[in-house]
Design an enzyme around this catalytic site. Structure first.
Site, short mmCIF file in Angstrom:
data_model
loop_
_atom_site.label_atom_id
_atom_site.label_comp_id
_atom_site.label_asym_id
_atom_site.label_seq_id
_atom_site.Cartn_x
_atom_site.Cartn_y
_atom_site.Cartn_z
N SER B 229 0.81 -1.22 0.00
CA SER B 229 0.00 0.00 0.00
C SER B 229 0.84 1.27 0.00
CB SER B 229 -0.92 0.08 1.23
OG SER B 229 -1.71 -1.05 1.33
N SER B 267 -2.04 -4.15 -2.70
CA SER B 267 -1.56 -2.82 -2.33
C SER B 267 -2.73 -1.84 -2.28
CB SER B 267 -0.52 -2.35 -3.37
OG SER B 267 0.12 -1.18 -2.92
N ASP B 269 -3.77 1.46 -2.52
CA ASP B 269 -3.19 2.70 -3.02
C ASP B 269 -4.26 3.78 -3.05
OD1 ASP B 269 -0.98 1.07 -3.41
OD2 ASP B 269 -1.35 0.77 -5.54
#
Lengths: 341, 341, 341, 341
Positions: B229, B267, B269
């Site tokens: 992330s 991740s 984001d």
């Protein structure tokens, strides 16, 4: 357990309801409440378990619709991205979602020693409405133990009305709370169930509609703004895809409209739909997995039965909520008391 | 404070940076860190203040982009609906967002006695990355006091690297952390600032790219999955509308790509952009209010300068992060140590 | 057919490409061009067939990502809602999408006498970029017959560069056009293919990046604004769900960044992904249908191979496009001519 | 011109309507119809002009909501990205949107010689419903000239019912068509107008609800599926931001629910809202521009008046549509005929 037939609240219905007329008619779903009441305190926690196994290891397919995003729920973003729910769903008051998140995280970590070590973290699903009209919400009265207790109490039979997360909620000028309902639909000769559970805290006094009829609740409340929110959980055993579950969740807006909402600015209206029929494993040896989905061309019956189940859940929340007086001496009248007047 | 010119990390740049080459070059923005370190503990809290007044009463216009929604951040949904940020922004580890939410709520309630009584609740903005590779994340080591302290410490000058929320983060096979940068753009003869701050925890070992050049960090890490992330905060004093701020936030994906990300499955984001140039009052006597926006036809310079500021922030996070060894004896190499090898 | 190895354009690549290094390496996919050239006219039509059967009766599962919505493509909304593509995909110039829609509708109606009578209508998928720099776009030179011809010509082998819909396109200061590439990924011991096709018309002169290296094309063009658009089609035989295909489409942004785009304001950047491995029947006797999806935890290889295929497609469009001079005596230099200078 | 008070159709209303009870009560808005009728042909074109100047040079601020995306409308994506409408809005049948796009493009190019030469292209806004139950939709009977004529005929006074784009539409088991209404709201001592126009073609026979009352139209129609669509245009002179216009458009779902829709699978339900109070220039010397927006905390009156205007527009479409018999000898009964039975 739905609205009794002799209630004079004539909801239009095309489909029969399930055994208990509760979301738990969907096999595996369980609901538990902790109600916290004391002088100025009217709040609580409701926990909904999508199934009885390890939800983190055996996720249910899910979709969500942010009908009006004036809300602080945790975990919706990841549902959208990954199409799964991997924890119980917690319903509580707005300011207690931090505590509920911590508690649910610890609960999940205890059950799953691999989280945060061998695998990633966990997406706790925490939803909320603001019960500040009746509850000392600034007092942060929900504690971590209440979350564990609500989960532990989860069962097929559960109360509706001013209980659990719904304890301090208000709705359309009356006392709101937790309501639930279910519908049975026959698909390819098999009977399936759609269940709904709501935490109803939305709507302006004066706008209440039940079965197409307006009820003037202005005298009951000075709540002239729609700033309460509603959390809507839809469960089914019909195999729906992630996209279809999002479509189903979106239809909850129709139920809101049928009961008098116009999705006011201050109302955090969130709908979450999941199916127990598509499970996604946390660990898998194979990369290609099977799932089932519905033939969209005939999905209207699923949409329409969902709309009915959510509508009845909202009315059932009102019907089962008793009159209470809370903080700042504010009284919220229960629907049955209102109808008796 | 950005990357020194003699760093051999040749970032392509069209715009000059601001005084400190930090997000705090945007007037009014402040950042504070609390770093929590002890044996297996490598975590912390970073607080970003959009301005120095009462943020709840005087909100900043904002937009967000969920680049990849494998994340648990709190408060994004309401930014989307209402286009405002009304609290400091907290960055911490994934499992500590509950504690951070509770702390930030209490902080806001203390400053605003009307919340939950005369007015609705507050939308706390809490963001997170998973620092479990280096930190005993299962230990819930962030306490409420750490959040208050991080807010109190907020200042124009602040550290980058393995500090605050970034203490235990890893990125692209190396040690990650907090990074920041700024760019100056001239619009209609006035100089404006775009600042970025990231908590960088994303990317696969082996994929690191800086200034177009691949660096092979495979030997540094067994982190073969992009599951970390990144939180990206973009601040500006350019008057942008809610829609435009969302567009600006979306461009952070380009910066991610420039440093080697492909937005891996695991991740989370998240990019959030706000402008100090459009303020929205919590209370208003008038219903019609003025705001300013940018001429879209010429907005490319804003997009491109944002991409540069975010890119340099990521590299600056790596550049300033020192090598550390954390839980399970895992070592993350700092970029400067890596380059020296 | 991709970039020759001796091209000095060092694209970073983790995966091998398929037989022809074209999107048609995905079994069943075919592509056809009609190039329309005459004095001021530099335009055309490209048709992509998802499979060789009746696409309306046997739809492919699909997802889309609107990277930057400055675009006029037709049919994206319904992909989002229903998760399917049910016609060939047409790529042409912006002002010709009306003609292309009419032509494709008539083509579909001829093949399917039930459309609009026994069943609903059809969702024609028409995409576009603005070729007005080199083409007399105001002349509406695409005719209905060109669409039929492009479909009829569809084959496994097809040209890249300034052909079909790409005839008049410009990209990053040079001549743009149609480009394609493919990647092979091994999943559970089976080899699958990911293919990409782009109509590249985006980017500012001065921003071109290939293999991490900046090329200064400012001398080639006065195109200082990113206002061209790119259409990106991704095909695969990997079984992906609707949600996953949307995620894959979203990753095309990374490829854009790798070649120098920052998604300029005026660039309509649209990515569409479909899989031939999940087919949805228009008519079905059963309401519950079986599908396959990918284990998200390992989907990174699909993302990363997609990013590579799209990146190489963009560079391949430039590589194969020859220098041409169009309307208003504007010249667009081909990449090979540029490199020779 | 709305529903007469003696109509026995008791719509609940909190706000008064404007002078004509039409969308054209919003100053500057004009509407024109071309009705095409001949044997099996029952179709047409409706054109709505947001204002009377050059719309391309002087755009109106806009937002849209895709309530259910089973639709083929052109131009929605760019509204979302740029927050503007820059052409008249055309409403016609599904298969004619290609022709309408070409015609509207040519119309815009004629008025603006700079399009496609000195500036980019233009975002034509074309919306549609499927009139194939009553119209030979496969015959493509809308010609380019019909679009020009509809624009030319645009005026403040216009017909409702089975006219223009609404000629062949069906709705809730009865004859549908074009309907319109308006509401007046007082804001800071100034009177503002909200107007709505719908092309109503949605809903199942058997589900019609007016003023809370169910009407059984099953005998009128064998249309047991909700597969028709509705286009909803909302105009106002209240200064709303792009985000707020999207929120307003979203509330049209409530109006749909009030008339018996549950947003069926096959119904392309699209709402577009614009304000004449925020204009965006195509060319600007300055990059920073002033706009006005509404105080969200009090926006509920805008939402609720919109819901009323859209609801009455739908009922007005039914009320004014006369019984007609179309292709395949299908008859659609008008609401007034139905009520007389």
């Amino acid at each position: 357990m739905g609205i009794p037939n002799n209630s004079r609240l004539n909801l239009f219905s095309k489909w029969a309801h399930g055994k208990y007329n509760l979301i738990t008619d969907v096999s595996g779903v369980k609901v538990g409440h902790i109600t916290i009441k004391d002088k100025n305190i009217n709040t609580g926690v409701t926990a909904l378990l999508p199934h009885s196994g390890n939800i983190f290891l055996d996720k249910v397919m899910a979709g969500a619709s942010i009908i009006n995003g004036f809300g602080k729920s945790i975990g919706i973003i990841q549902i959208e991205e990954l199409g799964t729910i991997e924890t119980p769903i917690i319903l509580t008051n707005t300011l207690s979602i931090g505590t509920a998140f911590t508690a649910l995280s610890k609960y999940m970590l205890k059950k799953n020693p691999d989280i945060g070590v061998k695998t990633g973290t966990v997406n706790c699903l925490i939803t909320e409405c603001n019960d500040g009209r009746l509850n000392d919400i600034r007092g942060f009265h929900v504690e971590e133990k209440h979350v564990y207790e609500a989960i532990d109490k989860a069962d097929i039979i559960f109360d509706e009305g001013a209980v659990g997360g719904g304890t301090g909620m208000c709705c359309l000028g009356l006392k709101g709370g937790i309501g639930s309902s279910s519908r049975l639909v026959k698909i390819d000769d098999t009977e399936y169930t759609i269940g709904a559970l709501v935490m109803a805290n939305f709507g302006e006094a004066g706008n209440l509609v039940i079965g197409g009829k307006h009820y003037d609740t202005n005298a009951c409340s000075n709540n002239k703004k729609d700033q309460g929110s509603i959390i809507i959980i839809i469960a089914t055993d019909i195999p729906l895809s992630e996209r279809q579950l999002k479509r189903v969740a979106k239809r909850a807006t129709i139920s809101l409209a049928r009961t008098g909402s116009y999705c006011g600015n201050g109302s955090g209206d969130i709908a979450i739909a999941f199916t127990t029929a598509n499970r996604l494993p946390h660990y898998s040896d194979r990369n290609i997995m099977n799932f089932k989905m519905f033939y969209d061309e005939n999905i209207d019956m699923v949409f329409e039965a969902t709309v009915e189940a959510v509508e009845e859940s909202i009315v059932s929340a009102l019907y089962h909520a008793e009159t209470i007086t809370g903080i700042r001496n504010t009284t919220a009248i229960g629907l049955q008391d209102f109808l008796r007047q």
